[in-house]
Design a protein around this motif. Structure first.
Motif, PDB file in Angstrom:
ATOM      1  N   GLY A   1       0.796  -1.216   0.000  1.00 60.85           N
ATOM      2  CA  GLY A   1       0.000   0.000   0.000  1.00 60.85           C
ATOM      3  C   GLY A   1       0.830   1.269   0.000  1.00 60.85           C
ATOM      4  O   GLY A   1       0.291   2.347  -0.120  1.00 60.85           O
ATOM      5  N   ASP A   2       2.154   1.159   0.133  1.00 64.24           N
ATOM      6  CA  ASP A   2       2.909   2.397   0.236  1.00 64.24           C
ATOM      7  C   ASP A   2       4.159   2.418  -0.648  1.00 64.24           C
ATOM      8  O   ASP A   2       5.135   3.113  -0.378  1.00 64.24           O
ATOM      9  N   ASP A   3       4.091   1.674  -1.715  1.00 57.05           N
ATOM     10  CA  ASP A   3       5.135   1.565  -2.714  1.00 57.05           C
ATOM     11  C   ASP A   3       5.287   2.923  -3.416  1.00 57.05           C
ATOM     12  O   ASP A   3       4.331   3.452  -3.953  1.00 57.05           O
ATOM     13  N   ALA A   4       6.502   3.465  -3.414  1.00 58.98           N
ATOM     14  CA  ALA A   4       6.715   4.815  -3.950  1.00 58.98           C
ATOM     15  C   ALA A   4       6.403   4.937  -5.439  1.00 58.98           C
ATOM     16  O   ALA A   4       6.171   6.042  -5.930  1.00 58.98           O
ATOM     17  N   ASP A   5       6.382   3.806  -6.191  1.00 59.66           N
ATOM     18  CA  ASP A   5       6.042   3.873  -7.628  1.00 59.66           C
ATOM     19  C   ASP A   5       4.554   4.113  -7.840  1.00 59.66           C
ATOM     20  O   ASP A   5       4.148   4.492  -8.932  1.00 59.66           O
TER      21      ASP A   5
ATOM     22  N   PRO B   1       0.876   5.669  -7.934  1.00 61.84           N
ATOM     23  CA  PRO B   1       0.392   7.054  -7.932  1.00 61.84           C
ATOM     24  C   PRO B   1      -0.200   7.405  -6.567  1.00 61.84           C
ATOM     25  O   PRO B   1      -0.555   6.524  -5.782  1.00 61.84           O
ATOM     26  N   LEU B   2      -0.289   8.698  -6.305  1.00 61.46           N
ATOM     27  CA  LEU B   2      -0.863   9.192  -5.054  1.00 61.46           C
ATOM     28  C   LEU B   2      -2.353   9.408  -5.283  1.00 61.46           C
ATOM     29  O   LEU B   2      -2.732  10.050  -6.266  1.00 61.46           O
ATOM     30  N   LEU B   3      -3.180   8.873  -4.407  1.00 62.22           N
ATOM     31  CA  LEU B   3      -4.620   9.138  -4.480  1.00 62.22           C
ATOM     32  C   LEU B   3      -4.999  10.044  -3.318  1.00 62.22           C
ATOM     33  O   LEU B   3      -4.833   9.675  -2.155  1.00 62.22           O
ATOM     34  N   ILE B   4      -5.494  11.225  -3.650  1.00 57.09           N
ATOM     35  CA  ILE B   4      -5.937  12.157  -2.622  1.00 57.09           C
ATOM     36  C   ILE B   4      -7.464  12.141  -2.595  1.00 57.09           C
ATOM     37  O   ILE B   4      -8.109  12.352  -3.625  1.00 57.09           O
ATOM     38  N   VAL B   5      -8.005  11.852  -1.424  1.00 52.97           N
ATOM     39  CA  VAL B   5      -9.457  11.834  -1.247  1.00 52.97           C
ATOM     40  C   VAL B   5      -9.822  12.977  -0.298  1.00 52.97           C
ATOM     41  O   VAL B   5      -9.586  12.898   0.902  1.00 52.97           O
ATOM     42  N   PRO B   6     -10.368  14.074  -0.841  1.00 53.89           N
ATOM     43  CA  PRO B   6     -10.745  15.195   0.021  1.00 53.89           C
ATOM     44  C   PRO B   6     -11.984  14.838   0.836  1.00 53.89           C
ATOM     45  O   PRO B   6     -12.975  14.385   0.278  1.00 53.89           O
TER      46      PRO B   6
ATOM     47  N   VAL C   1     -13.907   1.498  -0.833  1.00 52.12           N
ATOM     48  CA  VAL C   1     -13.237   2.019  -2.038  1.00 52.12           C
ATOM     49  C   VAL C   1     -11.842   2.528  -1.655  1.00 52.12           C
ATOM     50  O   VAL C   1     -10.850   2.243  -2.335  1.00 52.12           O
ATOM     51  N   VAL C   2     -11.778   3.250  -0.549  1.00 49.54           N
ATOM     52  CA  VAL C   2     -10.518   3.824  -0.069  1.00 49.54           C
ATOM     53  C   VAL C   2      -9.571   2.700   0.375  1.00 49.54           C
ATOM     54  O   VAL C   2      -8.380   2.704   0.054  1.00 49.54           O
ATOM     55  N   GLU C   3     -10.140   1.719   1.059  1.00 44.53           N
ATOM     56  CA  GLU C   3      -9.356   0.567   1.526  1.00 44.53           C
ATOM     57  C   GLU C   3      -8.766  -0.200   0.344  1.00 44.53           C
ATOM     58  O   GLU C   3      -7.573  -0.506   0.314  1.00 44.53           O
ATOM     59  N   ASP C   4      -9.603  -0.483  -0.633  1.00 46.95           N
ATOM     60  CA  ASP C   4      -9.197  -1.261  -1.806  1.00 46.95           C
ATOM     61  C   ASP C   4      -8.217  -0.485  -2.690  1.00 46.95           C
ATOM     62  O   ASP C   4      -7.293  -1.061  -3.278  1.00 46.95           O
TER      63      ASP C   4
ATOM     64  N   ARG D   1      -0.945   5.072  -3.276  1.00 47.09           N
ATOM     65  CA  ARG D   1      -0.699   5.538  -1.911  1.00 47.09           C
ATOM     66  C   ARG D   1      -1.849   6.491  -1.605  1.00 47.09           C
ATOM     67  O   ARG D   1      -1.997   7.504  -2.280  1.00 47.09           O
ATOM     68  N   VAL D   2      -2.687   6.164  -0.651  1.00 54.31           N
ATOM     69  CA  VAL D   2      -3.939   6.886  -0.434  1.00 54.31           C
ATOM     70  C   VAL D   2      -3.817   7.881   0.720  1.00 54.31           C
ATOM     71  O   VAL D   2      -3.270   7.545   1.774  1.00 54.31           O
TER      72      VAL D   2
END
Ligand code: 6GU
Length: 276
Positions: free
Chosen positions: A109-113, A115-120, A155-158, A164-165
Motif C-alpha cells: 500500500g505504500d510503494d513509492a512507484d 500514484p498518489l490518491l488524494i481523497v478530500p 473504495v478507499v481501503e481497496d 498511496r492513499v
C-alpha cells in the motif's frame, strides 16, 4: 506532473485550466485529466450513489462505480487526455473480477512507484503546506471527489492496492463535495513545482514555510490616503529590513495564530521581541 480528477461535476474543475495552472499546462510542466464518474456507472440511470447501510440521511457513493474508475485512472486507461473530455468506458473489461482482486491484493500500500490518491473529506487529516511541498515532487496524483455523505469506505481501503492513499481535509467546515477542495489542494501543490512560479525565493518567504504567517507588504506610493509606508523599508539596510519583517511575522502570528508559535524555532532576539 500529471493530475487526474474523478468527479460527477467535471465542469466544476474548469478553473484548473486558468491562471497559474493553465500556464503550467501550456509550459508542458503539467497535464490534467478530468473524468466524469458517471462514465463508469453501469445502469441505465447512470446512478453513482445508494442508500446507506444502517439507515440515516443522505446517500453513499457506490463501490461498484468508484472501483473500476480508480482502476482505469491508475492504469492510465481512462479516456480523455484533455481537461474535460472523457469518453464512456462501458465496453471495457472490468477490474473487479475476483481473479483481478487477488492479483491486486498482493501489492503493497505504500510503494513509492504507485500514484498518489488524494481523497478530500472533512473527516481527513488536515492538509498543510508541508504536504503541498512533498506532493509537488509527485509524477501522478489522482483526486477522488466525493459528494453526498461520502464514498463507501471499502473504495478507499481497496484503492491502497493501486495507490498511496491520503484522505485530507482543507479546514474545519463542511463543503458539499470534494471539488473545491481539489482546486485548493492542486493550486497549493502546482505552484511549488520548479519552473511554475519563476521566482524560487517567493516560496521560502511564504506564510507557513518557516512556520510563521507573513507580515505586511507595501508598494508605491510612499504616502497614500494619509498612511505612510514604514520608514525602515527605505533604510537600504537589508539586515534591518529582514529583522523588521521577522518581527512583523512574529507579531502577526502571535495575534492571529498563537498556537503556531509553539512549533517555531525562536532565536534569542525573537524571544526578546515577544516578551518585551
Ligand atoms: Cl477536503 N471535502 C469536503 N467535502 N468538505 C470539506 C473538506 C473537504 N475540507 C473541509 N471540508
Amino acid at each position: 506532473m500529471r493530475l487526474d480528477v474523478v468527479t460527477i461535476f467535471p465542469e466544476y474543475l474548469e478553473p484548473l485550466r486558468h491562471a497559474l495552472l493553465g500556464k503550467a499546462i501550456e509550459q508542458g510542466i503539467l497535464t490534467v485529466g478530468v473524468h466524469d464518474l458517471r462514465n463508469w456507472a453501469t445502469d441505465v440511470h447512470k446512478s453513482v450513489d445508494d442508500t446507506p447501510y444502517g439507515g440515516g440521511p443522505g446517500m453513499v457513493m457506490k463501490p461498484g462505480v468508484w472501483g473500476p474508475a480508480l482502476d482505469d485512472v491508475a492504469a492510465g486507461t481512462a479516456a480523455g487526455r484533455d481537461l474535460t473530455s472523457s469518453l464512456p468506458h462501458v465496453d471495457k473489461p472490468r477490474h473487479d473480477e475476483p481473479a483481478d482482486i487477488d492479483r491486486q491484493a498482493t501489492r503493497g500500500g505504500d510503494d513509492a512507484d504507485l500514484p498518489l490518491l488524494i481523497v478530500p473529506t472533512p473527516a481527513g487529516r488536515p492538509f498543510t503546506q508541508a504536504d503541498a511541498q512533498e506532493w509537488s515532487g509527485e509524477d501522478h496524483i489522482v483526486f477522488a471527489c466525493g459528494r453526498y455523505e461520502g464514498i463507501d469506505q471499502r473504495v478507499v481501503e481497496d484503492a491502497a492496492n493501486r495507490y498511496r492513499v491520503r484522505e485530507v481535509s482543507i479546514g474545519d467546515y463542511v463543503l458539499i463535495g470534494g471539488e473545491v477542495a481539489v482546486l485548493v489542494i492542486a493550486e497549493a501543490i502546482v505552484r511549488l513545482i520548479p519552473g511554475v512560479l519563476g521566482n524560487r525565493r517567493s516560496h521560502e518567504e511564504d506564510s507557513f514555510s518557516d512556520g510563521l504567517l507573513e507580515g505586511p507588504s507595501y508598494t508605491k506610493p510612499r504616502h497614500w490616503r494619509g498612511l505612510d509606508v514604514p520608514e525602515v523599508l527605505f533604510s537600504g539596510n537589508h539586515a534591518k529590513v529582514d529583522r523588521w519583517r521577522r518581527d512583523q511575522a512574529l507579531l502577526r502570528t502571535r495575534a492571529v495564530r498563537p498556537e503556531l508559535l509553539e512549533t517555531v524555532e525562536l532565536s534569542d532576539v525573537d524571544r526578546k521581541l515577544l516578551e518585551g
